[in-house]
Enzyme design. Structure first.
Site, PDB file in Angstrom:
ATOM      1  N   ASP A  51     -39.857  19.773  29.158  1.00 45.72           N
ATOM      2  CA  ASP A  51     -39.805  18.502  28.424  1.00 45.72           C
ATOM      3  C   ASP A  51     -38.637  18.409  27.442  1.00 45.72           C
ATOM      4  O   ASP A  51     -38.689  17.636  26.486  1.00 45.72           O
ATOM      5  CB  ASP A  51     -41.133  18.270  27.689  1.00 45.72           C
TER       6      ASP A  51
ATOM      7  N   ASP B 282     -44.332  12.891  35.118  1.00 44.39           N
ATOM      8  CA  ASP B 282     -43.751  12.756  33.771  1.00 44.39           C
ATOM      9  C   ASP B 282     -42.332  13.329  33.699  1.00 44.39           C
ATOM     10  O   ASP B 282     -41.503  12.904  32.910  1.00 44.39           O
ATOM     11  CB  ASP B 282     -44.591  13.499  32.718  1.00 44.39           C
TER      12      ASP B 282
END
Ligand code: GLY
Length: 407
Positions: A123, A184
């Site tokens: 991320d 995501d």
């Protein structure tokens, strides 16, 4: 809208009219949309300063959400949500052109610097591009650019040639998944595309393109809905299974996952001009707005297959991400689609602005109510969450035609 908030907004408008200070985009002041955004922003600025005040200046903790007991959930910089607050502060600075916001943005951005070496997270795009990338876009200062490039280098170490994707979670037993890739993760490609654009080194872009292509092939159903997790066999590069982690069940429609896909493929088109990405984004949008259980205000339930609908929790964050993505997508297509995407994005932003805003000084200074983080884990259900605020702000600026980069 309740009386208290109406009074605050009215007072802020009067203050604004009497103030000699001008906002950063005076040229648009005649625009009715800009005037609406302006009114809203005055409130959001005040509320965000509240969140800034309750966030410790020292150390490396960043605001994430509101706990069940009303207290602030702070997270370490290694958390995937750590970059959103700094990104918000850069948007505040871009909007106001006021050193007050710049100072706050700078200090909250540099808290995150160590993440540029953090190879344990897929991320880094969320954590670093939203902070240092936004800083770079607004200021053009080399120091931010350098961090963006180093973070991309680190993220690239998670790429596997055989699978063709960046690895998402490294945790979990082999029975659960061997090489998990989550929808995501599309959002983290922005960091890679930007690093190639900045350096001329194609390796980051090639990784992003590979990840986007493999995801497009394996993550989507015929109708344009996406799975949350695809598990790959890292030796063969083949798909083992398609499952969910944050949705209700494997074949369900986890709302934020659809939002990440829409935003992700729109962003991929921005960098590549590859029509396949544009078509994918439009397909996701078509699927999304054909959901018969999508409420009239366009703020989805956390999972669109939850049998508890209409009593299931909403997810304002998914709506905010979708609105922001639609404003960009509208720029890449012709009308009538462009006009329709604008209309839908406006409607979402209006719903959020009219019915989902927190009360002044309430909820620690977060902006939006009713987001759902991880329903199956019974965590962050129906609460304010930082990424909802971030994408709502981004959508508002996009609505007003304000780009982060002034050039
Ligand atoms: N991992 C990002 C999300 O929860 O949507």
């Amino acid at each position: 809208m309740n009386i208290k908030r109406l009074m605050v907004i009215a007072a802020l408008c009067v203050t604004q009219m009497m103030s000699a200070q001008t906002v950063g985009n005076n040229e648009q002041n005649t625009d009715g949309i800009f005037a609406q955004v302006e009114m809203r922003m005055r409130y959001l600025l005040q509320q965000t300063e509240q969140l800034r005040k309750v966030t410790p200046d020292k150390g490396k903790l960043m605001p994430r959400s509101v706990e069940k007991d009303g207290s602030l959930r702070l997270v370490n910089i290694g958390d995937w949500c750590s970059g959103f607050f700094a990104g918000e502060l850069w948007m505040m600075y871009r909007y106001t052109n006021d050193a007050f916001w710049r100072e706050r943005a700078v200090s909250n951005t540099w808290k995150l610097e160590d993440n540029k070496w953090n190879a344990s997270s897929h991320d880094l795009g969320f954590m670093m591009y939203n902070a240092f990338g936004k800083a770079w876009e607004v200021t053009n200062e080399q120091s931010y650019r350098d961090v963006v490039v180093q973070a991309a280098k680190t993220l690239a170490t998670r790429f596997d040639e055989k699978v063709g994707c960046i690895r998402s979670w490294s945790w979990g037993t082999p029975e659960r998944w061997q090489y998990a890739v989550i929808i995501d993760n599309m959002m983290n490609l922005e960091l890679l595309f930007e690093a190639s654009r900045l350096t001329g080194d194609e390796q980051y872009r090639n990784i992003a393109v590979s990840h986007a292509n493999v995801t497009m092939r394996n993550h989507f159903r015929e109708d344009g809905a996406s799975y949350h997790v695809v598990d790959y066999n890292p030796q063969a590069g083949s798909v083992i299974k398609r499952i969910t982690h944050q949705g209700l069940f494997d074949e369900s429609v986890w709302s934020r996952g659809q939002a990440w896909g829409l935003y992700g493929y729109t962003m991929c088109y921005r960098y590549t001009q590859d029509k396949a990405y544009l078509e994918q984004a439009c397909k996701i949008a078509k699927f999304w707005f054909s959901q018969r259980l999508l409420p009239d205000d366009l703020i989805p339930y956390w999972d669109m297959r939850d049998p508890a609908i209409p009593n299931a929790p909403r997810d304002a964050s998914a709506a905010a991400i979708i609105a922001s993505a639609l404003y960009e997508l509208a720029d890449y297509v012709e009308s009538p689609e462009a006009a329709e995407y604008h209309r839908l994005a406006d409607k979402i932003v209006d719903s959020l602005s009219n019915d989902y805003l927190t009360e002044p000084q309430d909820k620690q200074g977060f902006l939006l109510l009713h987001s759902t983080g991880n329903y199956p884990a019974n965590d962050e259900i129906d609460v304010p969450i930082i990424y909802a605020d971030y994408y709502y702000l981004e959508a508002l600026l996009r609505r007003a035609g304000i780009k982060m980069n002034k050039q």
